[in-house]
Design a protein around this motif. Structure first.
Motif, PDB file in Angstrom:
ATOM      1  N   THR A  16       8.018  29.891 129.516  1.00  0.00           N
ATOM      2  CA  THR A  16       8.564  28.560 129.250  1.00  0.00           C
ATOM      3  C   THR A  16       7.474  27.504 129.238  1.00  0.00           C
ATOM      4  N   ALA A  17       6.486  27.645 130.109  1.00  0.00           N
ATOM      5  CA  ALA A  17       5.424  26.643 130.161  1.00  0.00           C
ATOM      6  C   ALA A  17       4.604  26.657 128.887  1.00  0.00           C
ATOM      7  N   SER A  18       4.344  27.848 128.354  1.00  0.00           N
ATOM      8  CA  SER A  18       3.574  27.925 127.126  1.00  0.00           C
ATOM      9  C   SER A  18       4.326  27.301 125.971  1.00  0.00           C
ATOM     10  N   TYR A  19       5.670  27.478 125.983  1.00  0.00           N
ATOM     11  CA  TYR A  19       6.480  26.864 124.938  1.00  0.00           C
ATOM     12  C   TYR A  19       6.427  25.349 125.070  1.00  0.00           C
ATOM     13  N   ALA A  20       6.566  24.860 126.317  1.00  0.00           N
ATOM     14  CA  ALA A  20       6.561  23.416 126.545  1.00  0.00           C
ATOM     15  C   ALA A  20       5.225  22.812 126.186  1.00  0.00           C
ATOM     16  N   ALA A  21       4.153  23.600 126.401  1.00  0.00           N
ATOM     17  CA  ALA A  21       2.826  23.082 126.116  1.00  0.00           C
ATOM     18  C   ALA A  21       2.597  22.949 124.614  1.00  0.00           C
ATOM     19  N   ALA A  22       3.319  23.733 123.837  1.00  0.00           N
ATOM     20  CA  ALA A  22       3.175  23.644 122.389  1.00  0.00           C
ATOM     21  C   ALA A  22       3.631  22.274 121.912  1.00  0.00           C
ATOM     22  N   GLU A  23       3.073  21.833 120.811  1.00  0.00           N
ATOM     23  CA  GLU A  23       3.428  20.518 120.290  1.00  0.00           C
ATOM     24  C   GLU A  23       4.827  20.554 119.711  1.00  0.00           C
ATOM     25  N   VAL A  24       5.719  19.752 120.257  1.00  0.00           N
ATOM     26  CA  VAL A  24       7.071  19.687 119.716  1.00  0.00           C
ATOM     27  C   VAL A  24       7.049  18.870 118.433  1.00  0.00           C
ATOM     28  N   GLU A  25       8.118  18.992 117.668  1.00  0.00           N
ATOM     29  CA  GLU A  25       8.118  18.405 116.335  1.00  0.00           C
ATOM     30  C   GLU A  25       8.098  16.873 116.356  1.00  0.00           C
ATOM     31  N   SER A  26       8.717  16.290 117.361  1.00  0.00           N
ATOM     32  CA  SER A  26       8.732  14.835 117.498  1.00  0.00           C
ATOM     33  C   SER A  26       8.952  14.483 118.957  1.00  0.00           C
ATOM     34  N   LEU A  27       8.286  13.441 119.424  1.00  0.00           N
ATOM     35  CA  LEU A  27       8.487  12.959 120.790  1.00  0.00           C
ATOM     36  C   LEU A  27       9.527  11.845 120.858  1.00  0.00           C
ATOM     37  N   ASP A  28      10.125  11.516 119.723  1.00  0.00           N
ATOM     38  CA  ASP A  28      11.242  10.570 119.763  1.00  0.00           C
ATOM     39  C   ASP A  28      12.349  11.167 120.631  1.00  0.00           C
ATOM     40  N   PRO A  29      13.064  10.343 121.388  1.00  0.00           N
ATOM     41  CA  PRO A  29      14.080  10.889 122.295  1.00  0.00           C
ATOM     42  C   PRO A  29      15.254  11.516 121.559  1.00  0.00           C
ATOM     43  N   ILE A  30      15.670  12.678 122.050  1.00  0.00           N
ATOM     44  CA  ILE A  30      16.912  13.304 121.594  1.00  0.00           C
ATOM     45  C   ILE A  30      18.029  12.738 122.464  1.00  0.00           C
ATOM     46  N   LYS A  31      18.978  12.070 121.845  1.00  0.00           N
ATOM     47  CA  LYS A  31      20.014  11.360 122.587  1.00  0.00           C
ATOM     48  C   LYS A  31      21.237  12.247 122.761  1.00  0.00           C
ATOM     49  N   LEU A  32      21.496  12.641 124.012  1.00  0.00           N
ATOM     50  CA  LEU A  32      22.647  13.461 124.383  1.00  0.00           C
ATOM     51  C   LEU A  32      23.723  12.563 124.970  1.00  0.00           C
ATOM     52  N   THR A  33      24.972  12.765 124.565  1.00  0.00           N
ATOM     53  CA  THR A  33      26.052  11.902 125.032  1.00  0.00           C
ATOM     54  C   THR A  33      26.615  12.385 126.364  1.00  0.00           C
ATOM     55  N   LEU A  34      26.986  11.427 127.192  1.00  0.00           N
ATOM     56  CA  LEU A  34      27.647  11.671 128.473  1.00  0.00           C
ATOM     57  C   LEU A  34      29.056  11.107 128.424  1.00  0.00           C
ATOM     58  N   HIS A  35      30.014  11.853 128.981  1.00  0.00           N
ATOM     59  CA  HIS A  35      31.398  11.394 129.015  1.00  0.00           C
ATOM     60  C   HIS A  35      31.867  11.212 130.455  1.00  0.00           C
ATOM     61  N   ASP A  36      33.170  11.377 130.690  1.00  0.00           N
ATOM     62  CA  ASP A  36      33.719  10.960 131.979  1.00  0.00           C
ATOM     63  C   ASP A  36      34.385  12.100 132.726  1.00  0.00           C
ATOM     64  N   TRP A  37      33.883  13.335 132.546  1.00  0.00           N
ATOM     65  CA  TRP A  37      34.365  14.421 133.395  1.00  0.00           C
ATOM     66  C   TRP A  37      33.180  15.288 133.806  1.00  0.00           C
ATOM     67  N   SER A  38      33.278  15.865 134.982  1.00  0.00           N
ATOM     68  CA  SER A  38      32.135  16.529 135.608  1.00  0.00           C
ATOM     69  C   SER A  38      31.603  17.687 134.791  1.00  0.00           C
ATOM     70  N   GLY A  39      32.486  18.484 134.186  1.00  0.00           N
ATOM     71  CA  GLY A  39      32.029  19.623 133.419  1.00  0.00           C
ATOM     72  C   GLY A  39      31.122  19.223 132.275  1.00  0.00           C
ATOM     73  N   GLN A  40      31.482  18.149 131.579  1.00  0.00           N
ATOM     74  CA  GLN A  40      30.657  17.709 130.461  1.00  0.00           C
ATOM     75  C   GLN A  40      29.318  17.168 130.947  1.00  0.00           C
ATOM     76  N   LEU A  41      29.319  16.495 132.074  1.00  0.00           N
ATOM     77  CA  LEU A  41      28.058  16.018 132.637  1.00  0.00           C
ATOM     78  C   LEU A  41      27.147  17.185 133.007  1.00  0.00           C
ATOM     79  N   LEU A  42      27.741  18.251 133.532  1.00  0.00           N
ATOM     80  CA  LEU A  42      26.965  19.435 133.890  1.00  0.00           C
ATOM     81  C   LEU A  42      26.413  20.134 132.652  1.00  0.00           C
ATOM     82  N   THR A  43      27.259  20.344 131.666  1.00  0.00           N
ATOM     83  CA  THR A  43      26.817  20.994 130.437  1.00  0.00           C
ATOM     84  C   THR A  43      25.661  20.231 129.807  1.00  0.00           C
ATOM     85  N   THR A  44      25.803  18.922 129.731  1.00  0.00           N
ATOM     86  CA  THR A  44      24.793  18.093 129.091  1.00  0.00           C
ATOM     87  C   THR A  44      23.514  18.054 129.915  1.00  0.00           C
TER      88      THR A  44
END
Length: 314
Positions: A16-44
């Motif tokens: 995993t570290a070697s993968y993370a060290a590789a240059e990702v395609e973009s450093l712009d933030p990937i925006k993940l949505t959060l809702h109002d129940w615990s399961g979705q917060l955990l999944t996200t």
């Protein structure tokens, strides 16, 4: 959210570290949505932590469950980790049809969302869990605010689900009252259950509640797609939604541009899976034991390194 990163030693870390060290395609933030129940917060949170391990920049954005599709279409939001076929499939299909949103596939969890009554109500309402039996004893579920109509406690209004339409199309003597939050919904269930008080409310699975409380999902006329789409279908020839809610997968969805801008992240999102049993256990740790979403998600990651390492090795 502040997420604690716990990096372990060993061969898996090297992968995993070697993968993370590789240059990702973009450093712009990937925006993940959060809702109002615990399961979705955990999944996200689990998905977000894995993407961070792979070197991506992750941003969490609070969004309404159904209203989020507007942001996914425009690319202002990027990934929604839980779209339940029970309540969100129509909105998902409409968004995908625009060409701006993609279905990233199932999460591995199966969805049930429906009206639910505790078993002790069968003593005063024979014939449960049939919906007609429930309607015959609607007055047993009345409150001072809804009398003479029974009260059905629905989920937060942002969850959708067509409960108001269902009541009207089936001619039920119930008034839909929406809980303000997920926590309020289950606090009321706990209070009623302890007192053996009348209650009928929205329950869903995967979740800890169907395992903790003895009861049944109400049996409405079985769902078919035509029930939602064709008013002439079913017992009410003039209205749709005269049936129960669908069951099916819990899906992932996102902006169509994710695969172009962050192809490695898109592959990881598609690969994400978690079992309903694991999710029910995690939600219980948060809701019942008071553990934080971040800690519970991290514990799952620590115990399942061989699983999530494969997501980012696609």
């Amino acid at each position: 959210m502040n997420f604690l990163k716990l990096i372990s030693a060993g061969a898996l870390l090297a992968t995993t570290a070697s993968y993370a060290a590789a240059e990702v395609e973009s450093l712009d933030p990937i925006k993940l949505t959060l809702h109002d129940w615990s399961g979705q917060l955990l999944t996200t949170t689990i998905m977000g932590k894995v993407l961070e391990e792979a070197g991506y920049n992750v941003e969490y954005v609070q969004a309404d469950y159904i209203a989020q599709f507007a942001g996914l279409k425009t690319g202002d939001l990027h990934v929604a980790m839980e779209i339940w076929e029970t309540t969100g499939r129509e909105a998902l299909d409409e968004a995908v049809a625009t060409g701006n949103v993609v279905n990233f596939g199932p999460t591995g969890m199966k969805a049930i969302e429906e009206w639910w009554v505790p078993s002790y109500m069968k003593d005063v309402c024979p014939g449960l869990p049939d919906w007609k039996a429930l309607n015959d004893c609607a007055r047993e579920f009345a409150t001072a605010e809804t009398a003479p109509l029974g009260r059905y406690l629905g989920g937060p209004v942002t969850w959708g689900g067509f409960d108001d339409e269902r009541v009207e199309s089936l001619g039920m003597d119930f008034e839909v009252v929406h809980a303000g939050t997920d926590a309020a919904l289950f606090a009321e269930l706990e209070s009623a259950y302890q007192r053996k008080a009348p209650v009928v409310l929205w329950l869903y699975s995967p979740h800890w509640a169907p395992a903790k409380y003895d009861g049944d999902f109400i049996q409405f006329p079985p769902y078919e797609a035509a029930c939602y789409e064709d008013p002439s279908w079913g017992m009410n020839p003039d209205m749709a939604y005269d049936c129960g809610k669908p069951t099916g997968d819990i899906l992932k969805a996102g902006w169509v541009g994710v695969a172009d801008k962050w192809p490695g992240a898109a592959s990881a999102i598609e690969a994400f899976t978690v079992s309903g049993a694991d999710m029910g256990e995690m939600v219980g740790k948060v809701d019942l034991n008071g553990e934080s979403v971040e800690d519970v998600a991290q514990a799952w990651l620590d115990a399942n390194k061989d699983v999530w390492a494969g997501w980012i090795a696609q």
